[in-house]
Design a protein around this motif. Structure first.
Motif, PDB file in Angstrom:
ATOM      1  N   SER A 217       8.938  34.289  -2.146  1.00 32.40           N
ATOM      2  CA  SER A 217       8.383  35.604  -1.830  1.00 32.40           C
ATOM      3  C   SER A 217       8.685  35.964  -0.386  1.00 32.40           C
ATOM      4  N   PHE A 218       8.982  37.232  -0.151  1.00 33.80           N
ATOM      5  CA  PHE A 218       9.154  37.710   1.214  1.00 33.80           C
ATOM      6  C   PHE A 218       8.092  38.751   1.553  1.00 33.80           C
ATOM      7  N   THR A 219       7.102  38.918   0.686  1.00 32.95           N
ATOM      8  CA  THR A 219       6.082  39.946   0.893  1.00 32.95           C
ATOM      9  C   THR A 219       4.721  39.324   1.151  1.00 32.95           C
ATOM     10  N   VAL A 220       3.882  40.081   1.827  1.00 34.80           N
ATOM     11  CA  VAL A 220       2.486  39.683   2.020  1.00 34.80           C
ATOM     12  C   VAL A 220       1.755  39.675   0.685  1.00 34.80           C
ATOM     13  N   GLU A 221       2.129  40.583  -0.191  1.00 36.61           N
ATOM     14  CA  GLU A 221       1.424  40.716  -1.472  1.00 36.61           C
ATOM     15  C   GLU A 221       1.524  39.452  -2.316  1.00 36.61           C
ATOM     16  N   GLY A 222       2.682  38.753  -2.234  1.00 39.62           N
ATOM     17  CA  GLY A 222       2.827  37.534  -3.022  1.00 39.62           C
ATOM     18  C   GLY A 222       1.761  36.509  -2.676  1.00 39.62           C
ATOM     19  N   GLY A 223       1.517  36.303  -1.385  1.00 43.23           N
ATOM     20  CA  GLY A 223       0.479  35.370  -0.965  1.00 43.23           C
ATOM     21  C   GLY A 223      -0.904  35.853  -1.313  1.00 43.23           C
ATOM     22  N   THR A 224      -1.121  37.150  -1.206  1.00 40.20           N
ATOM     23  CA  THR A 224      -2.427  37.721  -1.532  1.00 40.20           C
ATOM     24  C   THR A 224      -2.787  37.487  -2.987  1.00 40.20           C
ATOM     25  N   VAL A 225      -1.850  37.757  -3.880  1.00 42.67           N
ATOM     26  CA  VAL A 225      -2.113  37.553  -5.313  1.00 42.67           C
ATOM     27  C   VAL A 225      -2.369  36.079  -5.603  1.00 42.67           C
ATOM     28  N   LEU A 226      -1.646  35.191  -4.923  1.00 36.11           N
ATOM     29  CA  LEU A 226      -1.805  33.761  -5.180  1.00 36.11           C
ATOM     30  C   LEU A 226      -3.197  33.275  -4.795  1.00 36.11           C
ATOM     31  N   VAL A 227      -3.676  33.621  -3.608  1.00 37.11           N
ATOM     32  CA  VAL A 227      -4.992  33.103  -3.195  1.00 37.11           C
ATOM     33  C   VAL A 227      -6.124  33.757  -3.976  1.00 37.11           C
ATOM     34  N   ARG A 228      -5.867  34.917  -4.552  1.00 37.93           N
ATOM     35  CA  ARG A 228      -6.898  35.585  -5.352  1.00 37.93           C
ATOM     36  C   ARG A 228      -6.927  35.100  -6.802  1.00 37.93           C
ATOM     37  N   HIS A 229      -5.918  34.363  -7.225  1.00 36.72           N
ATOM     38  CA  HIS A 229      -5.861  33.985  -8.631  1.00 36.72           C
ATOM     39  C   HIS A 229      -7.039  33.081  -8.978  1.00 36.72           C
ATOM     40  N   PRO A 230      -7.764  33.382 -10.039  1.00 39.54           N
ATOM     41  CA  PRO A 230      -8.994  32.645 -10.341  1.00 39.54           C
ATOM     42  C   PRO A 230      -8.791  31.177 -10.681  1.00 39.54           C
ATOM     43  N   LEU A 231      -7.563  30.755 -11.020  1.00 41.74           N
ATOM     44  CA  LEU A 231      -7.335  29.354 -11.362  1.00 41.74           C
ATOM     45  C   LEU A 231      -7.018  28.489 -10.131  1.00 41.74           C
ATOM     46  N   ILE A 232      -6.761  29.108  -8.993  1.00 44.79           N
ATOM     47  CA  ILE A 232      -6.527  28.361  -7.759  1.00 44.79           C
ATOM     48  C   ILE A 232      -7.866  27.920  -7.185  1.00 44.79           C
ATOM     49  N   ARG A 233      -7.967  26.637  -6.838  1.00 44.43           N
ATOM     50  CA  ARG A 233      -9.252  26.074  -6.410  1.00 44.43           C
ATOM     51  C   ARG A 233      -9.317  25.776  -4.915  1.00 44.43           C
ATOM     52  N   ALA A 234      -8.179  25.800  -4.198  1.00 52.19           N
ATOM     53  CA  ALA A 234      -8.151  25.588  -2.754  1.00 52.19           C
ATOM     54  C   ALA A 234      -6.782  26.016  -2.256  1.00 52.19           C
ATOM     55  N   VAL A 235      -6.696  26.257  -0.937  1.00 49.44           N
ATOM     56  CA  VAL A 235      -5.450  26.714  -0.334  1.00 49.44           C
ATOM     57  C   VAL A 235      -5.168  25.892   0.919  1.00 49.44           C
ATOM     58  N   GLY A 236      -3.910  25.439   1.053  1.00 53.20           N
ATOM     59  CA  GLY A 236      -3.429  24.810   2.274  1.00 53.20           C
ATOM     60  C   GLY A 236      -2.414  25.714   2.938  1.00 53.20           C
ATOM     61  N   PHE A 237      -2.587  25.969   4.240  1.00 56.11           N
ATOM     62  CA  PHE A 237      -1.764  26.961   4.930  1.00 56.11           C
ATOM     63  C   PHE A 237      -1.445  26.477   6.337  1.00 56.11           C
ATOM     64  N   THR A 238      -0.217  26.695   6.778  1.00 54.87           N
ATOM     65  CA  THR A 238       0.185  26.490   8.169  1.00 54.87           C
ATOM     66  C   THR A 238       0.937  27.729   8.612  1.00 54.87           C
ATOM     67  N   GLY A 239       0.439  28.390   9.653  1.00 60.08           N
ATOM     68  CA  GLY A 239       1.093  29.617  10.081  1.00 60.08           C
ATOM     69  C   GLY A 239       0.340  30.300  11.197  1.00 60.08           C
ATOM     70  N   SER A 240       0.524  31.606  11.315  1.00 60.54           N
ATOM     71  CA  SER A 240      -0.040  32.359  12.427  1.00 60.54           C
ATOM     72  C   SER A 240      -1.529  32.622  12.227  1.00 60.54           C
ATOM     73  N   LEU A 241      -2.206  32.903  13.341  1.00 61.23           N
ATOM     74  CA  LEU A 241      -3.633  33.215  13.287  1.00 61.23           C
ATOM     75  C   LEU A 241      -3.892  34.468  12.458  1.00 61.23           C
ATOM     76  N   GLY A 242      -3.063  35.506  12.649  1.00 68.54           N
ATOM     77  CA  GLY A 242      -3.287  36.746  11.924  1.00 68.54           C
ATOM     78  C   GLY A 242      -3.166  36.588  10.422  1.00 68.54           C
ATOM     79  N   ALA A 243      -2.061  35.972   9.974  1.00 70.39           N
ATOM     80  CA  ALA A 243      -1.856  35.790   8.540  1.00 70.39           C
ATOM     81  C   ALA A 243      -2.886  34.829   7.963  1.00 70.39           C
ATOM     82  N   GLY A 244      -3.159  33.753   8.689  1.00 71.68           N
ATOM     83  CA  GLY A 244      -4.124  32.775   8.192  1.00 71.68           C
ATOM     84  C   GLY A 244      -5.509  33.346   8.074  1.00 71.68           C
ATOM     85  N   ARG A 245      -5.937  34.120   9.065  1.00 69.55           N
ATOM     86  CA  ARG A 245      -7.274  34.698   9.006  1.00 69.55           C
ATOM     87  C   ARG A 245      -7.395  35.690   7.856  1.00 69.55           C
ATOM     88  N   ALA A 246      -6.341  36.460   7.596  1.00 60.68           N
ATOM     89  CA  ALA A 246      -6.360  37.406   6.482  1.00 60.68           C
ATOM     90  C   ALA A 246      -6.519  36.680   5.151  1.00 60.68           C
TER      91      ALA A 246
END
Length: 509
Positions: A217-246
């Motif tokens: 994915s090259f879009t913000v929307e791809g990550g947004t849909v992934l973390v919102r998916h009801p079957l995902i139980r946790a998220v691991g992320f390494t990146g910027s403060l702005g993107a991570g906080r969102a």
């Protein structure tokens, strides 16, 4: 016309094409086309992961350890292709990527050893006390159990060790959690090869193919849909403060909130104590310059701020650091966007009130060049933006009047991944004053070293109070990282035939 090769997602062990096409932007070589995941591909990958969890979550520790071993072997078998692709996409040197591949396979093997040992399960047993008065006690047994499917976001600056098969993936798979990885658009070809290696290992070990999936994915929307998916139980992320906080806020706002383990960056303050500065000012200046410029400053542990008491020893330190940085040629950064953001941050420091510029080399396009600045403690405190991370080879030295001002300034820092004390024996009393403050600020405290370079081992902590990370009780490096993807379950009065195998040790001979 030459066709540009096209890469897809990996879902249930098969390559899947779907979504808008985007092109990679390699430093060298021809670009490739990749598909950017839509909600349909995200849903398919998450459903596959949930289907895999019904079996993978109940596999034995030995089965999962063999899987991790097999992934490491599959990566090593593809090592030349992985390194060459990553070098072309990121501009990172071959030697750096070869070492990073070894770190990636090493942490997979480390987690395999860790789960074979079994201590991470934190098993506890309170035997029944049927005759206890006034109330009997039931039989109670506790152990750690996997959460379920985990979403992992690949990092831009580590295309291997913090990406598709990086520490988040290794620890989640070790825990028994299937992984849905979102590849970083800075290195999609590398992500694809690594994902195919994981899929080959899963097939070789006869595991459900949904145990691992890759979404490009090259879009913000791809990550947004992934973390919102009801079957995902946790998220691991390494990146910027702005993107991570969102993404953190999205996880908290879900109908069923889930934990978000984000490593968001740090300025990693370094305290130059007087005796050490007097004894080895030039050596410390050259060492700081080397750490700032390493990897074009694209390390989350880059020591971007140093603090020292003003005086002639500090002048010698700054002369050495300036000379060393001035001799560093511009180098390609990971993406043009990262290079542009670095120049913006550097220019902000240069224009700030009270800041003097000691080194500034211009570079355009995708290239980054070192910069060095100096400011008094008073001006630093008057403009808190001077303490924000500038992701790249820039450093700022804060001059303090005396030890008391250094201690007072230390207390104003936000959460950090690391804090460093450059000290000699005569600095012990000042170090003792600083240590209780810095212990509350950082996840890793160093003496007489530089924080760039994170050892992968049991005792490592790579995390810290916010904004360094979103969960100060966790680490993304080291075997303690597995705790992020586990939860304690208590079994009361269950017959042994229903208990997990790890809660039923064989009777003593």
């Amino acid at each position: 016309m030459t066709m540009i090769p096209t890469g897809g997602h990996l879902i249930s062990g098969a390559r899947v094409e779907g979504g808008e096409v985007f092109e990679s932007s390699p430093v060298s070589g021809a670009p490739r086309r990749f598909f950017s995941a839509t909600a349909a591909e995200v849903d398919a990958a998450c459903r596959a992961a949930e289907a895999a969890f019904s079996s993978y979550g109940w596999t034995s520790r030995e089965t999962r350890a063999r899987f991790l071993d097999a992934i490491a072997a599959a990566l090593e078998a593809r090592g030349a292709e992985i390194v060459a692709t990553a070098e072309a996409e990121t501009g990172l040197p071959n030697a750096r990527l070869t070492g990073e591949l070894a770190r990636t396979t090493g942490q997979l093997l480390l987690f395999a050893r860790h789960i074979r040992d079994g201590a991470y399960l934190d098993r506890r047993h309170d035997a029944a006390l049927p005759d206890r008065k006034p109330l009997p006690r039931p039989d109670l047994r506790l152990m750690q159990r996997p959460l379920g499917p985990v979403a992992v976001f690949g990092a831009s600056n580590f295309p291997l060790a913090f990406s598709v098969a990086g520490g988040d993936t290794a620890s989640a798979l070790a825990a028994g959690c299937p992984v849905v990885a979102k590849g970083h658009p800075a290195h999609p070809g590398t992500s694809q090869i690594v994902a195919e290696a994981i899929a080959a290992a899963a097939a070789a070990e006869d595991l459900h193919p949904g145990v691992f999936g890759l979404l490009q994915s090259f879009t913000v929307e791809g990550g947004t849909v992934l973390v919102r998916h009801p079957l995902i139980r946790a998220v691991g992320f390494t990146g910027s403060l702005g993107a991570g906080r969102a993404l953190f806020d999205l996880c908290a706002a879900r109908p069923e909130p889930i934990p978000f383990f984000g490593e968001l960056g740090s300025v990693n303050p370094m305290f130059l104590l007087p005796a050490a500065l007097s004894a080895r000012a030039r050596q410390l200046g050259e060492g700081w310059a080397g750490s700032l410029a390493m990897g074009v400053g694209q390390f989350c542990t880059n020591p971007g701020i140093a603090l020292a008491i003003d005086g002639p020893d500090l002048a010698a330190f700054l002369d050495a650091a300036s000379a060393a940085l001035g001799g560093v040629a511009p180098q390609p950064m990971l993406t043009e966007g990262i290079a542009a953001a670095y120049r913006k941050g550097r220019d902000h420091l240069a224009a700030a009130s009270g800041v003097s510029c000691l080194v500034r080399t211009e570079a355009g396009g995708r290239f980054g060049a070192p910069a060095l600045f100096c400011v008094t403690a008073a001006d630093f405190l008057a403009d808190r933006s001077l303490g924000h991370e500038v992701f790249g080879p820039a450093g700022i030295l804060v001059r303090v009047r005396d030890a008391d001002e250094m201690v007072a300034l230390a207390a104003t820092f936000e959460g950090q991944l690391t804090a460093t004390l450059q000290m000699d024996e005569a600095d012990t009393e000042l170090a003792r004053r600083l240590l209780p403050i810095l212990e509350r600020k950082a996840g890793r405290l160093l003496a007489n070293g530089f924080p760039t370079g994170v050892e992968v081992c049991d005792a490592m902590v790579h995390g810290g109070p916010y904004p360094a990370s979103t969960n100060f009780g966790a680490t993304s490096v080291g075997t303690l990282a597995i705790r992020r993807f586990l939860r304690p379950v208590c079994y009361q009065n269950l017959p042994e035939t229903l208990l997990p195998e790890d809660l039923c040790p064989p009777p003593l001979a």
